[in-house]
Design an enzyme around this catalytic site. Structure first.
Site, PDB file in Angstrom:
ATOM      1  N   SER A  13       0.623  -0.802   0.112  1.00 30.92           N
ATOM      2  CA  SER A  13      -0.073   0.237   0.171  1.00 30.92           C
ATOM      3  C   SER A  13       0.834   1.295  -0.155  1.00 30.92           C
ATOM      4  O   SER A  13       0.290   2.735  -0.501  1.00 30.92           O
ATOM      5  CB  SER A  13      -0.648  -0.166   1.492  1.00 30.92           C
ATOM      6  OG  SER A  13      -0.358  -0.270   2.341  1.00 30.92           O
ATOM      7  N   ARG A  14       1.791   1.016   0.343  1.00 29.71           N
ATOM      8  CA  ARG A  14       2.734   2.204   0.070  1.00 29.71           C
ATOM      9  C   ARG A  14       4.201   2.125   0.119  1.00 29.71           C
ATOM     10  O   ARG A  14       5.061   0.633  -0.238  1.00 29.71           O
ATOM     11  CB  ARG A  14       3.062   2.357   1.852  1.00 29.71           C
ATOM     12  CG  ARG A  14       1.618   3.604   2.027  1.00 29.71           C
ATOM     13  CD  ARG A  14       1.469   3.811   3.344  1.00 29.71           C
ATOM     14  NE  ARG A  14       1.895   3.115   4.579  1.00 29.71           N
ATOM     15  CZ  ARG A  14       2.740   2.226   5.502  1.00 29.71           C
ATOM     16  NH1 ARG A  14       3.997   3.233   5.772  1.00 29.71           N
ATOM     17  NH2 ARG A  14       2.406   2.054   7.261  1.00 29.71           N
ATOM     18  N   VAL A  63       0.148 -10.263   7.757  1.00 31.78           N
ATOM     19  CA  VAL A  63       1.071 -11.057   7.574  1.00 31.78           C
ATOM     20  C   VAL A  63       2.131 -11.711   8.320  1.00 31.78           C
ATOM     21  O   VAL A  63       2.997 -12.945   8.072  1.00 31.78           O
ATOM     22  CB  VAL A  63       2.565 -10.709   5.800  1.00 31.78           C
ATOM     23  CG1 VAL A  63       1.107 -10.467   5.202  1.00 31.78           C
ATOM     24  CG2 VAL A  63       3.200 -10.054   6.346  1.00 31.78           C
ATOM     25  N   ASN A  89       7.743  -8.718   1.052  1.00 30.80           N
ATOM     26  CA  ASN A  89       8.148  -7.100   1.659  1.00 30.80           C
ATOM     27  C   ASN A  89       7.567  -6.021   3.004  1.00 30.80           C
ATOM     28  O   ASN A  89       8.164  -5.696   3.435  1.00 30.80           O
ATOM     29  CB  ASN A  89       7.595  -5.879   0.199  1.00 30.80           C
ATOM     30  CG  ASN A  89       7.850  -4.172   0.784  1.00 30.80           C
ATOM     31  OD1 ASN A  89       8.785  -4.445   0.790  1.00 30.80           O
ATOM     32  ND2 ASN A  89       6.824  -3.751   0.937  1.00 30.80           N
ATOM     33  N   SER A 141      17.648  -5.507   3.926  1.00 32.32           N
ATOM     34  CA  SER A 141      18.132  -4.248   3.695  1.00 32.32           C
ATOM     35  C   SER A 141      19.445  -4.222   4.221  1.00 32.32           C
ATOM     36  O   SER A 141      20.537  -5.415   4.448  1.00 32.32           O
ATOM     37  CB  SER A 141      17.742  -4.109   5.305  1.00 32.32           C
ATOM     38  OG  SER A 141      18.330  -2.475   6.027  1.00 32.32           O
ATOM     39  N   TYR A 154      16.613  -4.821  14.621  1.00 34.03           N
ATOM     40  CA  TYR A 154      16.487  -4.706  12.767  1.00 34.03           C
ATOM     41  C   TYR A 154      17.219  -5.562  11.881  1.00 34.03           C
ATOM     42  O   TYR A 154      17.384  -6.389  10.991  1.00 34.03           O
ATOM     43  CB  TYR A 154      15.609  -3.165  12.636  1.00 34.03           C
ATOM     44  CG  TYR A 154      15.700  -2.809  11.267  1.00 34.03           C
ATOM     45  CD1 TYR A 154      14.694  -3.940  10.617  1.00 34.03           C
ATOM     46  CD2 TYR A 154      16.673  -2.604  10.071  1.00 34.03           C
ATOM     47  CE1 TYR A 154      13.949  -2.985   8.791  1.00 34.03           C
ATOM     48  CE2 TYR A 154      16.080  -1.853   8.319  1.00 34.03           C
ATOM     49  CZ  TYR A 154      14.750  -2.620   8.681  1.00 34.03           C
ATOM     50  OH  TYR A 154      15.225  -2.379   6.959  1.00 34.03           O
ATOM     51  N   ALA A 156      19.551  -7.863  13.242  1.00 34.86           N
ATOM     52  CA  ALA A 156      18.831  -9.388  12.886  1.00 34.86           C
ATOM     53  C   ALA A 156      17.719  -9.969  12.319  1.00 34.86           C
ATOM     54  O   ALA A 156      18.599 -11.033  11.945  1.00 34.86           O
ATOM     55  CB  ALA A 156      19.081  -9.946  14.956  1.00 34.86           C
ATOM     56  N   LYS A 158      16.924  -9.340   9.634  1.00 34.10           N
ATOM     57  CA  LYS A 158      17.396  -8.803   8.187  1.00 34.10           C
ATOM     58  C   LYS A 158      18.949  -9.342   8.091  1.00 34.10           C
ATOM     59  O   LYS A 158      18.263 -10.567   6.623  1.00 34.10           O
ATOM     60  CB  LYS A 158      17.450  -7.128   7.964  1.00 34.10           C
ATOM     61  CG  LYS A 158      16.574  -6.607   7.309  1.00 34.10           C
ATOM     62  CD  LYS A 158      15.513  -6.345   6.475  1.00 34.10           C
ATOM     63  CE  LYS A 158      14.266  -5.914   6.796  1.00 34.10           C
ATOM     64  NZ  LYS A 158      13.099  -6.060   5.806  1.00 34.10           N
ATOM     65  N   ILE A 187      16.055   4.469   1.451  1.00 35.93           N
ATOM     66  CA  ILE A 187      15.180   4.558   0.682  1.00 35.93           C
ATOM     67  C   ILE A 187      13.581   5.541   0.997  1.00 35.93           C
ATOM     68  O   ILE A 187      13.673   5.628   2.353  1.00 35.93           O
ATOM     69  CB  ILE A 187      14.759   3.672   0.154  1.00 35.93           C
ATOM     70  CG1 ILE A 187      15.372   2.484  -0.128  1.00 35.93           C
ATOM     71  CG2 ILE A 187      13.672   3.889  -1.881  1.00 35.93           C
ATOM     72  CD1 ILE A 187      16.343   2.294  -1.375  1.00 35.93           C
TER      73      ILE A 187
HETATM   74  P1  NAP Z   1       6.944   0.981   4.538  1.00 32.58           P
HETATM   75  O1  NAP Z   1       6.631   2.479   3.767  1.00 32.58           O
HETATM   76  O2  NAP Z   1       6.503   1.811   6.506  1.00 32.58           O
HETATM   77  O3  NAP Z   1       5.640   0.611   4.391  1.00 32.58           O
HETATM   78  C1  NAP Z   1       5.445  -0.404   4.953  1.00 32.58           C
HETATM   79  C2  NAP Z   1       4.309  -0.990   4.063  1.00 32.58           C
HETATM   80  O4  NAP Z   1       4.593  -2.926   4.632  1.00 32.58           O
HETATM   81  C3  NAP Z   1       2.656  -1.175   4.076  1.00 32.58           C
HETATM   82  O5  NAP Z   1       2.665  -0.900   3.337  1.00 32.58           O
HETATM   83  C4  NAP Z   1       2.021  -1.064   5.597  1.00 32.58           C
HETATM   84  O6  NAP Z   1       0.451  -1.392   5.462  1.00 32.58           O
HETATM   85  C5  NAP Z   1       2.814  -2.756   5.129  1.00 32.58           C
HETATM   86  N1  NAP Z   1       3.112  -3.486   6.827  1.00 32.58           N
HETATM   87  C6  NAP Z   1       3.371  -3.389   7.924  1.00 32.58           C
HETATM   88  N2  NAP Z   1       2.894  -4.170   8.601  1.00 32.58           N
HETATM   89  C7  NAP Z   1       1.710  -5.145   8.059  1.00 32.58           C
HETATM   90  C8  NAP Z   1       1.169  -6.676   8.479  1.00 32.58           C
HETATM   91  N3  NAP Z   1       1.532  -6.904   9.740  1.00 32.58           N
HETATM   92  N4  NAP Z   1       1.019  -7.536   7.496  1.00 32.58           N
HETATM   93  C9  NAP Z   1       0.837  -6.449   6.323  1.00 32.58           C
HETATM   94  N5  NAP Z   1       1.319  -5.457   5.383  1.00 32.58           N
HETATM   95  C10 NAP Z   1       2.039  -4.342   6.990  1.00 32.58           C
HETATM   96  O7  NAP Z   1       8.270   0.555   4.778  1.00 32.58           O
HETATM   97  P2  NAP Z   1       8.955   0.554   2.761  1.00 32.58           P
HETATM   98  O8  NAP Z   1      10.288   2.058   3.376  1.00 32.58           O
HETATM   99  O9  NAP Z   1       8.399   0.795   2.342  1.00 32.58           O
HETATM  100  O10 NAP Z   1       9.943  -1.083   3.481  1.00 32.58           O
HETATM  101  C11 NAP Z   1       9.349  -1.627   2.979  1.00 32.58           C
HETATM  102  C12 NAP Z   1      10.593  -3.130   3.053  1.00 32.58           C
HETATM  103  O11 NAP Z   1      11.905  -2.431   2.519  1.00 32.58           O
HETATM  104  C13 NAP Z   1      10.531  -3.602   4.302  1.00 32.58           C
HETATM  105  O12 NAP Z   1      10.776  -4.998   4.778  1.00 32.58           O
HETATM  106  C14 NAP Z   1      12.280  -2.573   5.082  1.00 32.58           C
HETATM  107  O13 NAP Z   1      12.423  -3.250   6.247  1.00 32.58           O
HETATM  108  C15 NAP Z   1      12.687  -2.050   4.046  1.00 32.58           C
HETATM  109  N6  NAP Z   1      13.674  -1.763   3.509  1.00 32.58           N
HETATM  110  C16 NAP Z   1      12.932  -0.337   4.210  1.00 32.58           C
HETATM  111  C17 NAP Z   1      14.406   0.134   3.424  1.00 32.58           C
HETATM  112  C18 NAP Z   1      13.842   2.302   3.522  1.00 32.58           C
HETATM  113  O14 NAP Z   1      14.894   3.315   3.447  1.00 32.58           O
HETATM  114  N7  NAP Z   1      12.921   2.682   3.656  1.00 32.58           N
HETATM  115  C19 NAP Z   1      15.480   0.428   3.590  1.00 32.58           C
HETATM  116  C20 NAP Z   1      15.984  -1.059   3.559  1.00 32.58           C
HETATM  117  C21 NAP Z   1      14.813  -2.214   4.097  1.00 32.58           C
HETATM  118  P3  NAP Z   1      -0.283  -0.528   5.910  1.00 32.58           P
HETATM  119  O15 NAP Z   1      -0.318   0.670   5.160  1.00 32.58           O
HETATM  120  O16 NAP Z   1      -1.919  -1.102   5.626  1.00 32.58           O
HETATM  121  O17 NAP Z   1       0.234  -0.457   6.870  1.00 32.58           O
END
Ligand code: NAP
Length: 246
Positions: A13-14, A63, A89, A141, A154, A156, A158, A187
């Site tokens: 969704s985001r 999930v 994701n 990550s 976190y 651990a 990843k 990101i």
């Molecule tokens: P985000 O903007 O916080 O979005 C999180 C997404 O996960 C939302 O769609 C949320 O849905 C969903 N979500 C949260 N809890 C959930 C659950 N229990 N079941 C199903 N869906 C759930 O996160 P993001 O930055 O895009 O990160 C996505 C992935 O990339 C994560 O695994 C994160 O660790 C990894 N990552 C991110 C970065 C970064 O810099 N952003 C860097 C490295 C790795 P709702 O909106 O419905 O709550």
């Protein structure tokens, strides 16, 4: 023309998940857009994919709950008849210094970032297994390979994503199932937005490309990993961090 493939993206969704869903939609996949709480945002992603001429549905599931994951998988297969690609994701970050770590934080991160990935991977692999074809992409990550103060839990989780990627890849390869991971750096999503400004500036100085990444820059690589361009690649973790870990 062969039938369109079906991709399920968790947490779509985001942020990064949304970008992966849009890139896969653009590439012609039918996309299941999983969300946990924000139905309106998930529906916007669905509408954007339909506007590109592909098909999409929104699927609500937490999930980190195995029962909900099984229900989500049933819903996807009922809607599209099959599943070909899983993008694991949905994840959370909860920064806490080790001396202040709380057990609820540890549980939340382990439940979503590790158990959630395993539940979804197993549910998808059970569908891929009989047709001897399928692809799992885990979003890890850079924190899995780079120490960031405050990220004991976190990082651990990843690190676990990287190891499960390799082990699942080895186990599932004989069934034509590939498993790879991407490891993003910083990101520009809500996850990074929530950081204090001084922290963001500090991190920016460490990135050789001198900027945060864009979600679509992760989405493109995820889409490539799902494609036949990567048909001989399995068990790998691709770091996408603007050079941060160099
Ligand atoms: P985000 O903007 O916080 O979005 C999180 C997404 O996960 C939302 O769609 C949320 O849905 C969903 N979500 C949260 N809890 C959930 C659950 N229990 N079941 C199903 N869906 C759930 O996160 P993001 O930055 O895009 O990160 C996505 C992935 O990339 C994560 O695994 C994160 O660790 C990894 N990552 C991110 C970065 C970064 O810099 N952003 C860097 C490295 C790795 P709702 O909106 O419905 O709550």
């Amino acid at each position: 023309m062969s039938e369109a493939k079906v991709a399920l993206v968790t947490g779509a969704s985001r942020g990064i998940g949304k970008a992966c869903a849009l890139k896969l939609g653009e590439a012609g996949y039918k996309v299941a857009v999983n969300y946990n709480s924000n139905e309106a945002a998930a529906m916007e992603v669905v509408d954007a994919i339909k506007a590109m001429g592909s098909d999409a549905i929104a699927v609500k599931a937490n999930v980190s709950d195995q029962k909900e994951v099984k229900g989500m998988m049933r819903e996807v297969v009922n809607a599209f008849g099959q599943i070909d690609v899983l993008v694991n994701n949905a994840g959370i970050v909860k920064d806490e210094y080790v001396l202040m770590m709380k057990s609820e934080t540890i549980d939340q991160c382990l439940d979503l970032n590790i158990k959630g990935y395993m539940y979804c991977a197993q549910a998808a692999a059970l569908k891929f297994f009989s047709k001897k074809n399928g692809c799992i992409i885990n979003v890890s990550s850079v924190s899995s390979v780079l120490a960031v103060a405050g990220q004991t839990v976190y990082s651990a989780t990843k690190g676990a994503v990287n190891s499960m990627t390799a082990t699942m890849a080895k186990e599932l390869a004989p069934y034509g199932i590939r498993v790879n991971a991407v490891a993003p750096g910083f990101i520009a999503t809500d996850m990074v937005d929530q950081l204090p400004e001084d922290k963001k500036e500090e991190y920016l100085k460490e990135i050789p490309l001198q900027r945060f990444g864009k979600p679509e820059e992760i989405g493109s690589v995820v889409c490539m990993l799902a494609s036949d361009a990567c048909s001989y690649m399995t068990g790998q973790v691709i770091v996408l961090d603007g050079g941060l870990s160099l």
